[in-house]
Design a protein around this motif. Sequence first.
Motif, PDB file in Angstrom:
ATOM      1  N   ILE A   1       0.874  -1.176   0.000  1.00  0.00           N
ATOM      2  CA  ILE A   1       0.000   0.000   0.000  1.00  0.00           C
ATOM      3  C   ILE A   1       0.911   1.227   0.000  1.00  0.00           C
ATOM      4  CG2 ILE A   1      -1.957   1.128   1.130  1.00  0.00           C
ATOM      5  CD1 ILE A   1      -2.498  -1.592   2.527  1.00  0.00           C
ATOM      6  N   ARG A   2       1.532   1.463  -1.139  1.00  0.00           N
ATOM      7  CA  ARG A   2       2.616   2.438  -1.238  1.00  0.00           C
ATOM      8  C   ARG A   2       2.186   3.885  -1.014  1.00  0.00           C
ATOM      9  NH1 ARG A   2       7.608   0.995  -3.198  1.00  0.00           N
ATOM     10  NH2 ARG A   2       7.812   3.032  -4.181  1.00  0.00           N
ATOM     11  N   ALA A   3       1.058   4.289  -1.520  1.00  0.00           N
ATOM     12  CA  ALA A   3       0.652   5.694  -1.374  1.00  0.00           C
ATOM     13  C   ALA A   3       0.447   6.056   0.096  1.00  0.00           C
ATOM     14  CB  ALA A   3      -0.612   5.975  -2.176  1.00  0.00           C
ATOM     15  N   GLU A   4      -0.247   5.196   0.828  1.00  0.00           N
ATOM     16  CA  GLU A   4      -0.458   5.453   2.252  1.00  0.00           C
ATOM     17  C   GLU A   4       0.849   5.343   3.023  1.00  0.00           C
ATOM     18  OE1 GLU A   4      -3.815   3.581   4.262  1.00  0.00           O
ATOM     19  OE2 GLU A   4      -4.705   3.223   2.292  1.00  0.00           O
ATOM     20  N   ALA A   5       1.687   4.382   2.645  1.00  0.00           N
ATOM     21  CA  ALA A   5       2.984   4.225   3.301  1.00  0.00           C
ATOM     22  C   ALA A   5       3.811   5.483   3.136  1.00  0.00           C
ATOM     23  CB  ALA A   5       3.727   3.021   2.731  1.00  0.00           C
ATOM     24  N   GLU A   6       3.854   5.985   1.922  1.00  0.00           N
ATOM     25  CA  GLU A   6       4.634   7.194   1.657  1.00  0.00           C
ATOM     26  C   GLU A   6       4.101   8.379   2.453  1.00  0.00           C
ATOM     27  OE1 GLU A   6       6.335   9.867  -2.042  1.00  0.00           O
ATOM     28  OE2 GLU A   6       5.007   8.181  -2.484  1.00  0.00           O
ATOM     29  N   ALA A   7       2.784   8.502   2.538  1.00  0.00           N
ATOM     30  CA  ALA A   7       2.186   9.606   3.303  1.00  0.00           C
ATOM     31  C   ALA A   7       2.576   9.531   4.773  1.00  0.00           C
ATOM     32  CB  ALA A   7       0.670   9.590   3.142  1.00  0.00           C
ATOM     33  N   GLU A   8       2.524   8.344   5.350  1.00  0.00           N
ATOM     34  CA  GLU A   8       2.902   8.177   6.765  1.00  0.00           C
ATOM     35  C   GLU A   8       4.371   8.504   6.980  1.00  0.00           C
ATOM     36  OE1 GLU A   8       0.989   7.686   9.364  1.00  0.00           O
ATOM     37  OE2 GLU A   8      -0.846   7.300   8.234  1.00  0.00           O
ATOM     38  N   LEU A   9       5.221   7.995   6.099  1.00  0.00           N
ATOM     39  CA  LEU A   9       6.660   8.235   6.240  1.00  0.00           C
ATOM     40  C   LEU A   9       7.008   9.706   6.033  1.00  0.00           C
ATOM     41  CD1 LEU A   9       7.952   5.040   4.414  1.00  0.00           C
ATOM     42  CD2 LEU A   9       8.096   5.530   6.877  1.00  0.00           C
ATOM     43  N   ARG A  10       6.337  10.355   5.097  1.00  0.00           N
ATOM     44  CA  ARG A  10       6.583  11.789   4.862  1.00  0.00           C
ATOM     45  C   ARG A  10       6.162  12.614   6.079  1.00  0.00           C
ATOM     46  NH1 ARG A  10       9.018  12.596   0.437  1.00  0.00           N
ATOM     47  NH2 ARG A  10       8.579  11.417  -1.445  1.00  0.00           N
ATOM     48  N   ALA A  11       5.086  12.230   6.730  1.00  0.00           N
ATOM     49  CA  ALA A  11       4.644  12.944   7.933  1.00  0.00           C
ATOM     50  C   ALA A  11       5.699  12.849   9.032  1.00  0.00           C
ATOM     51  CB  ALA A  11       3.303  12.384   8.417  1.00  0.00           C
ATOM     52  N   VAL A  12       6.289  11.670   9.186  1.00  0.00           N
ATOM     53  CA  VAL A  12       7.342  11.497  10.199  1.00  0.00           C
ATOM     54  C   VAL A  12       8.582  12.289   9.801  1.00  0.00           C
ATOM     55  CG1 VAL A  12       8.880   9.843  11.323  1.00  0.00           C
ATOM     56  CG2 VAL A  12       6.478   9.252  10.943  1.00  0.00           C
ATOM     57  N   ALA A  13       8.983  12.192   8.529  1.00  0.00           N
ATOM     58  CA  ALA A  13      10.204  12.859   8.060  1.00  0.00           C
ATOM     59  C   ALA A  13      10.080  14.373   8.112  1.00  0.00           C
ATOM     60  CB  ALA A  13      10.517  12.411   6.634  1.00  0.00           C
ATOM     61  N   ALA A  14       8.879  14.906   7.978  1.00  0.00           N
ATOM     62  CA  ALA A  14       8.678  16.351   7.988  1.00  0.00           C
ATOM     63  C   ALA A  14       8.608  16.908   9.409  1.00  0.00           C
ATOM     64  CB  ALA A  14       7.401  16.718   7.232  1.00  0.00           C
ATOM     65  N   GLY A  15       8.308  16.043  10.353  1.00  0.00           N
ATOM     66  CA  GLY A  15       8.161  16.496  11.731  1.00  0.00           C
ATOM     67  C   GLY A  15       9.503  16.776  12.381  1.00  0.00           C
ATOM     68  N   GLY A  16       9.435  17.452  13.462  1.00  0.00           N
ATOM     69  CA  GLY A  16      10.646  17.705  14.238  1.00  0.00           C
ATOM     70  C   GLY A  16      10.778  16.640  15.302  1.00  0.00           C
ATOM     71  N   GLY A  17      11.746  16.808  16.115  1.00  0.00           N
ATOM     72  CA  GLY A  17      11.871  15.896  17.240  1.00  0.00           C
ATOM     73  C   GLY A  17      12.983  14.896  17.100  1.00  0.00           C
ATOM     74  N   ASP A  18      12.656  13.669  17.358  1.00  0.00           N
ATOM     75  CA  ASP A  18      13.627  12.596  17.480  1.00  0.00           C
ATOM     76  C   ASP A  18      14.418  12.368  16.191  1.00  0.00           C
ATOM     77  OD1 ASP A  18      15.001  10.228  17.971  1.00  0.00           O
ATOM     78  OD2 ASP A  18      13.361   9.390  19.144  1.00  0.00           O
ATOM     79  N   SER A  19      15.709  12.618  16.258  1.00  0.00           N
ATOM     80  CA  SER A  19      16.557  12.464  15.066  1.00  0.00           C
ATOM     81  C   SER A  19      16.614  11.018  14.598  1.00  0.00           C
ATOM     82  CB  SER A  19      17.955  13.005  15.334  1.00  0.00           C
ATOM     83  OG  SER A  19      18.578  12.287  16.367  1.00  0.00           O
ATOM     84  N   LEU A  20      16.503  10.082  15.499  1.00  0.00           N
ATOM     85  CA  LEU A  20      16.501   8.666  15.136  1.00  0.00           C
ATOM     86  C   LEU A  20      15.346   8.376  14.184  1.00  0.00           C
ATOM     87  CD1 LEU A  20      17.417   5.590  16.243  1.00  0.00           C
ATOM     88  CD2 LEU A  20      15.147   5.796  17.193  1.00  0.00           C
TER      89      LEU A  20
END
Length: 147
Positions: A30-49
């Motif tokens: 389910i690539r489109a939803e996967a990409e959306a979730e990952l982009r939300a994490v990558a765009a956020g601040g916080g934990d560098s890990l």
Amino acid sequence: TRQYRDVLELDPGRTEAGLRLGRVLEARGIRAEAEAELRAVAAGGGDSLLLAVARLCLARFDPSPEASAAAYRSALEIDPGLRPAWLGLSQALHASGDREGAVAAVERALSPEGSRPLDAWVEYHLGRGRAFRGALAGLRARLTRPD
């Protein structure tokens, strides 16, 4: 998938759950939803890990070798020791015709660095992400709190 969605419904700020949901969705195709979730994490601040691992995962979604290389580089900006990102960067550079850059990236990935700290990818898979650091801080606070 349902359990990660439940966690995020209860607490949308749980970026680790978002990262894991993105990875599960990707594995399920389910690539489109996967990409959306990952982009939300990558765009956020916080934990560098979590940021580094999300950006590493996102590099596989980019259609062009140049875009993929840029995504791997963004993960390396956060964690320069992230060996999977160096390997991915090498593949992307090779695909774009930059043989010299590809060789340099793979050499960097495979070079022994002695007793260096674990990179974000290993920390994530060992479960030593934000939860571990938070639990340790909580324990220290309880042990040093004057009563």
